[in-house]
Scaffold this motif. Structure first.
Motif: not given
Ligand SMILES: Nc1ncnc2c1ncn2[C@@H]1O[C@H](COP(=O)(O)OP(=O)(O)OP(=O)(O)O)[C@@H](O)[C@H]1O
Ligand SMILES: [Mg+2]
Lengths: 321, 308, 299
Positions: A296-298, A300-308
Motif C-alpha cells: 500500500l505504501g507503493f 500511495t507513492l504511485l497515487g501521488t506520482l499519478l496526480s503530480d
C-alpha cells in the motif's frame, strides 16, 4: 514537460528505497521471526536452533538480510504467513480484488456525488441550493468517517436491514453467476457510499470555488457579452476548465482511500486488504503486515506520482517547483 | 576621500535545467562593475529595468550574495565578511527602499519601526528612545505624536519619510537609496527629493542613488553611472553625461527624456528618431558579439566610456 | 533597562493583540460564537467532573450490572463489564481532547520550526526539509502509525502523541513554508536585515506575526481533525492504551455487532460527543478562515 515527468519518476526511486528500508526496519522490530514457532518447541536444542537460524540467514548482518528480503519482494515473494501457512502473496491475492473493487466503487460514487453538487452550488452560488450544499460540506468536513460508517451500518445494515452487515459476497450463490456479481455489488455499496459521502466534500468545495472563479474570468465575460447563452458558456468553457484539475486529484484521492480502507473494511467486516492488515496485527502475523504496508505504501507513492504528473500536464505552473 | 569602492563586482544567478537540474547557464545580473564614491557626493546609477541597479545596492549590504569582486568601505574589505560579521558596518550603511508599502512591517507601530535599529545597536532607556524617535519624526517632517500609529494610517509619501527616518537613526555615512521616489506621485517626488538633499547637508551623507528617471537623477547627483545589462556603459559627472554623452546607449537614454517645452517637442521627436536609427546601425561598434558592453576607458579625468 | 524598555513599549501598544483579534472575529459570526460558548461550558464541566469523580470507581468491574439500560443508577447505562458509561464518557472526552490538543501543539511547533526555517533561508536547507516532508507525506500514514504503535517497545500516551506527530506535522510545515516564502519577498524583511536585526528575531518578531492568522486557522481545523484521528485509531484498537480510556474506546465496543445493533447507549453518546466537538471547533475554524481570507483580499 517530459523532463518533469522523468524527474518525478527519478524522485520516486529514492522514496521507494527509503520506504522499503523503513518497512524492513519495522519488520525487524516486530516480535518474532520465521523461526519463532520452532524456537518454542522444547524438543529442539539451542545448538540446533542456532544452526537453523544460521541456515535461514537470520544471523547475517542487516544489509545482507535486507538485500535478500528486497530481492524476494521484487520477485513477488513476501515470505510465508505463519497463521495461514501459505505464502503471503497468496493470502493477499485472495483479498486484493475485494479492496480494488471497493476502492473503484468508492471513487465512482465520490465523483458521481461531487460533480453535480459542485456544479450546482458553483453555478448558482448564494442561492438556496448552494446553501444546502455548503451546509452539507460543513457537516461532512467535520464528521470522521468511522463514526459516519458506524451510523450507516447501524441504520441501513441492522435497523432497516437493506444491506448486508459483513462479508464481500453471499456464500450461498455460485461464483461466476449473475447473482454472484449482484451480491458482490450489494455488499460493497454501503461501505463505498459511507466513504464517498464524506470523501466527496473536498472535491465539491474545490469544484465550487473553481467554477465561481472561472465564472468571473475575462473569457466568460467576453462570451457573455457576445450573447452566447449562459448554459452554453458553462458546458463549453467553464466546466471544461474546472473539471480538469478535479480529474488530476484522482491520484491523491487514491492515496486517501488507502488510509480509509483500514477503517472501513474493519467496520463492515469486509474481507479486503485493510481488514487483513488489522487482523494480522492482532494475530501477530507480521510477514503479512509487512507485505501489506510495503504494497500500500507503493500504491500511495504511485497515487501521488499519478496526480503530480496529471496536474503538471493540466497546469504548467506547478512544473516550475 | 573615497568612502566606497566597488571593484569588478559580479552577481550571477545559476539557471538550472534538464532532468537533474544541473546548472546550464548564468543570469549575469551584475557582470563586472567598478566605481567609487567620494565622501559627501551623490552617485547616481541609472539604467533600464532589470539592468542590475538594485542588485548592486543589495550586494553592498549583503542582502544578496555576490559571486566575485571587492567592496571596500572606509578602507575595509566588506566582501570577506559573512552576513553576521557585517553587523558593525550596517550602522554606517543604510538603505531606503523602493516600495514604501512593503518596506514597512504592517504589524509594527511607527515607534517600533524607527526604533528597531536603535534596539539592535544601542541600549537606550525608554525615555531616550522615545525622544530619539520623536526627534527623527520631526526631522522628516512628520508629527511626533504619530509614533503610535500604524503604517497603513499614512500616505505613500509619509511612509517613505518613515523609511528615511528609520535609515537615519543610526547616523549612517552612506545611504543607498533604491528608487526612493518612483512609487510616489510626481507632486510628492520633488518634496521628498529636496528633503533628501537637505538631510545630506545636515548629516554630511553620501548617497548611492538608484533610479531610472533621468530628470530625477540629474537633479540629485554629482556623478552618474549608466548601466546596461549588468555593466556600466558610461560614467562621468552630470554635465558630461547630459551635455556630452559618448556611448550610444546613453545618447538614447538622454534623448528619451520627455521635453516639457511644447515648442521644442517636434525637434526632440526628430532627434529621437535620428538616434534610434543611429543605435541600430552602430550597435555592433559599441557591444561585442555577445551583446556585452566593453570595459570602461577614460576619455577625460572624470569621464569613462565603454568602448572597444 | 532593556527589559524595562520592552515593557513600556508593550504598555503603549494599544493595538489589538492576537487573542483579541481572534475574539473579534468569532464574535462577528453567530454560529461560531455559539460554538465557542458551548465548547467552553462543555469542556469546563467535563474537566471539572473528571477531577471530582474517582476514576478507580468508574474502572471497577461489576459483574452484577452488565449491559444495563440507562436508568437512575446509571444515567447512561453500563458496558460489558458493568462500568458506568457516563463516567467513562467524561474521562474519555477529557482524555481525547487533551491528547488531541497535545498532538496539535506539538505538530504546530514542528511545522513552525521546519516551515519558517525552510521558507526564510531557502536554498539547500529548504531543499532538504522539503524532500523529507514530501517523503513523509507520500507514506500511508494511518498504516504507519498503526505499525509504529504495535512495534514500539513500551506503549504509553506520550509515545502515542509522538508517533502521531511524526506523521502529522508535514502539512503544516508546507503551509507555513509557502506563507513564509511569500512574506520573505516583501521589502520589510530586507529592511530589517539592513538594520542589523538578527535572522531569528526577524523570523520570530516580524514574519511570524504576519502569518499568524493562517497558523491559527490551521491549528483550529487540525485540532478537530486530530480528535477524529485519535478516536478512529483507538476505535481500531491502536490508539490510547487501555489505561487511558478515550471516546474511541467506547465506540470500539460497537465492533461487536450485538452492541452496535442492540445496545446503542454504549457507543452512540460517545459518537455524538465526537461529532459535536468536531463540528463546533470546525465552525470556529471556518469563521476565522473566512475573515483571514477576507483580510488577505483587502491587503
Ligand atoms: N533571484 C534571482 N534569480 C535570478 N535572476 C534574478 C534574481 N534576482 C534578480 N534577477 C535578475 O537580475 C537582473 C537585475 O535585477 P535588478 O533588480 O537589479 O534590476 P533593476 O535594475 O533594479 O531593475 P528595476 O529598475 O526594475 O528595479 C534582472 O534581470 C533579474 O531578472
Ligand atoms: Mg530595482
Amino acid at each position: 514537460m517530459w523532463k518533469f515527468i522523468l524527474r518525478r519518476f527519478l524522485v520516486m526511486i529514492p522514496q521507494l528505497f527509503l520506504l522499503s528500508v523503513i518497512v524492513f526496519a519495522l519488520a525487524k522490530q516486530m516480535p518474532g521471526d520465521a523461526l519463532t514457532g520452532v524456537s518454542m518447541d522444547p524438543r529442539i536444542s539451542p545448538e540446533r536452533l542456532y544452526e537453523l537460524r544460521e541456515k535461514a540467514g537470520l544471523n547475517d548482518p542487516w544489509y545482507e538480510q535486507y538485500r535478500r528480503w528486497i530481492s524476494g519482494i521484487a520477485q513477488g515473494d513476501f515470505g510465508k504467513s505463519y497463521t495461514h501457512k501459505i505464502p503471503v502473496s497468496e493470502v493477499i491475492a485472495e483479498r486484493i480484488w475485494n479492496t480494488v473493487f471497493l476502492a473503484l466503487i468508492t471513487l465512482i460514487l465520490t465523483y458521481l456525488l461531487a460533480i453535480p453538487m459542485g456544479i450546482a452550488s458553483g453555478r448558482f452560488n448564494d442561492t438556496w441550493i448552494d446553501k444546502v450544499v455548503t451546509g452539507y460540506n460543513y457537516l461532512g468536513f467535520a464528521t470522521p468517517i468511522f463514526i459516519f460508517a458506524l451510523i450507516m451500518l447501524f441504520v441501513f445494515g441492522f435497523s432497516l436491514g437493506w444491506f448486508p452487515t459483513g462479508g464481500s459476497v453471499d456464500s450461498k450463490v455460485d461464483a461466476g453467476t449473475f447473482a454472484y456479481y449482484l451480491s458482490k455489488l450489494h455488499h460493497v455499496i454501503l461501505p463505498a457510499l459511507s466513504t464517498a459521502l464524506i470523501a466527496t466534500v473536498g472535491t465539491v468545495q474545490y469544484l465550487r470555488n473553481e467554477i465561481i472563479d472561472n465564472k468571473y474570468k475575462d473569457y466568460a465575460r467576453t462570451a457573455r457579452s457576445k450573447g452566447i447563452p449562459e448554459t452554453q458558456i458553462y458546458t463549453r468553457h467553464i466546466f471544461r476548465n474546472s473539471l480538469l484539475p478535479i480529474a488530476a486529484f484522482l491520484g491523491y484521492e487514491i492515496t486517501g482511500l488507502v488510509g480509509g480502507t483500514v477503517i472501513i473494511e474493519t467496520i463492515f467486516s469486509y474481507p479486503g486488504v485493510g481488514q487483513l492488515f488489522v487482523s494480522s496485527i492482532g494475530l501477530r502475523d507480521f510477514s503479512v503486515v509487512t507485505a501489506i504496508v510495503m504494497m500500500l505504501g507503493f500504491a500511495t507513492l504511485l497515487g501521488t506520482l499519478l496526480s503530480d504528473i496529471i496536474l503538471s500536464v493540466v497546469d504548467p505552473r506547478i512544473r516550475i517547483e | 576621500m573615497v568612502l566606497l569602492k566597488i571593484d569588478d563586482l559580479k552577481v550571477h544567478y545559476p539557471i538550472r535545467g534538464g532532468v537533474f537540474k544541473t546548472i546550464s547557464d548564468y543570469i549575469r545580473a551584475v557582470d563586472g562593475v567598478s566605481f567609487e564614491l567620494k565622501e559627501g557626493e551623490t552617485y547616481g546609477l541609472v539604467g533600464e529595468s532589470g539592468s542590475g541597479k538594485s542588485t548592486i545596492g543589495k550586494a553592498i549590504l549583503k542582502l544578496i550574495n555576490m559571486t566575485s569582486g571587492r567592496i571596500v568601505f572606509n578602507g575595509q574589505d566588506l566582501s570577506k565578511f559573512s552576513f553576521g560579521q557585517m553587523k558593525p558596518f550596517r550602522q554606517d550603511i543604510q538603505m531606503i527602499f523602493q516600495d514604501p508599502y512593503s518596506s514597512l512591517n504592517p504589524r509594527k507601530r511607527v515607534a517600533d519601526i524607527i526604533a528597531e535599529p536603535l534596539r539592535n545597536y544601542q541600549c537606550l532607556t525608554v525615555g531616550e528612545e522615545k525622544k530619539c524617535v520623536q526627534n527623527y519624526l520631526d526631522k522628516v517632517g512628520l508629527n511626533p505624536d504619530s509614533m503610535y500609529k500604524y503604517p497603513h494610517e499614512f500616505s505613500g509619501g509619509q511612509r517613505q519619510r518613515i523609511g528615511i527616518a528609520r535609515a537615519l537613526t543610526l547616523k549612517p555615512k552612506l545611504i543607498i537609496a533604491d528608487e526612493p521616489v518612483s512609487a510616489l506621485d510626481v507632486s510628492v517626488q520633488a518634496q521628498v527629493l529636496n528633503f533628501l538633499q537637505d538631510l545630506q547637508k545636515e548629516f554630511k551623507l553620501t548617497y548611492l542613488f538608484i533610479g531610472h528617471d533621468l530628470g530625477v537623477i540629474r537633479h540629485m547627483c554629482d556623478k552618474i553611472g549608466v548601466m546596461y545589462r549588468g555593466r556600466l556603459v558610461e560614467e562621468g559627472i552630470s554635465e558630461e553625461i547630459y551635455e556630452n554623452p559618448q556611448h550610444i546607449y546613453t545618447k538614447r537614454l538622454i534623448a528619451a527624456i520627455p521635453e516639457l517645452n511644447p515648442e521644442r517637442r517636434a525637434q526632440k521627436t526628430e532627434l529621437r528618431k535620428k538616434i534610434a536609427k543611429e543605435y541600430e546601425q552602430l550597435y555592433p561598434e559599441y557591444f561585442d558579439e555577445h551583446g556585452r558592453a566593453y570595459d570602461l576607458k577614460s576619455i577625460s579625468n572624470t569621464h569613462r566610456v565603454a568602448m572597444p | 533597562m532593556k527589559a524595562d524598555a520592552v515593557k513600556n513599549v508593550q504598555l503603549a501598544d494599544r493595538s489589538p493583540s492576537g487573542i483579541k483579534i481572534i475574539w473579534q472575529e468569532i464574535k462577528k459570526d453567530r454560529l461560531a460564537l455559539g460554538s465557542f460558548y458551548f465548547l467552553l461550558i462543555f469542556l469546563a464541566s467535563v474537566y471539572i467532573a473528571s477531577f471530582m469523580i474517582d476514576q478507580k470507581a468508574i474502572a471497577r468491574v461489576d459483574i452484577f450490572s452488565i449491559y444495563l439500560m440507562p436508568s437512575d443508577a446509571h444515567l447512561l447505562g453500563t458496558d460489558y463489564a458493568g462500568r458506568d458509561i457516563l463516567g467513562q464518557l467524561i474521562f474519555g472526552t477529557s482524555n481525547s481532547f487533551t491528547i488531541s490538543l497535545c498532538i496539535t501543539i506539538l505538530t504546530a511547533l514542528m511545522g513552525l520550526c521546519a516551515g519558517l526555517i525552510a521558507g526564510y533561508f531557502g536554498g539547500i536547507v529548504d531543499n532538504v526539509i522539503m524532500r523529507v516532508i514530501d517523503f513523509i507525506m507520500s507514506l500511508p500514514s494511518t498504516m504507519m502509525i498503526i505499525v509504529f504503535v504495535t512495534v514500539v517497545p513500551k506503549f504509553t500516551v506520550t509515545n502515542f502523541i509522538f508517533i502521531m506527530s511524526i506523521f502529522l506535522w508535514t502539512g503544516k510545515a508546507r503551509l507555513i513554508r509557502s506563507k513564509t516564502l511569500a512574506e520573505r519577498e516583501l521589502e520589510y524583511v530586507q529592511a530589517s536585515q539592513t538594520l542589523g536585526t538578527p535572522h531569528w528575531k526577524i523570523i520570530l518578531y516580524h514574519i511570524l506575526p504576519n502569518i499568524s492568522s493562517v497558523i491559527i486557522v490551521n491549528f483550529t481545523l487540525n485540532l478537530a481533525g486530530n480528535i477524529g484521528l485519535e478516536t478512529a485509531l483507538t476505535f481500531l484498537g491502536f490508539g490510547l492504551p487501555e489505561s487511558t480510556p478515550s471516546l474511541g474506546t467506547l465506540i470500539s465496543y460497537a465492533r461487536n455487532p450485538d452492541v452496535l445493533e442492540n445496545k446503542w447507549w454504549i457507543w452512540l453518546p460517545a459518537a455524538a460527543i465526537i461529532l459535536v466537538l468536531m463540528l463546533s471547533i470546525n465552525f470556529i475554524g471556518h469563521a476565522l478562515k473566512r475573515s483571514a481570507d477576507a483580510r488577505q483580499r483587502r491587503g
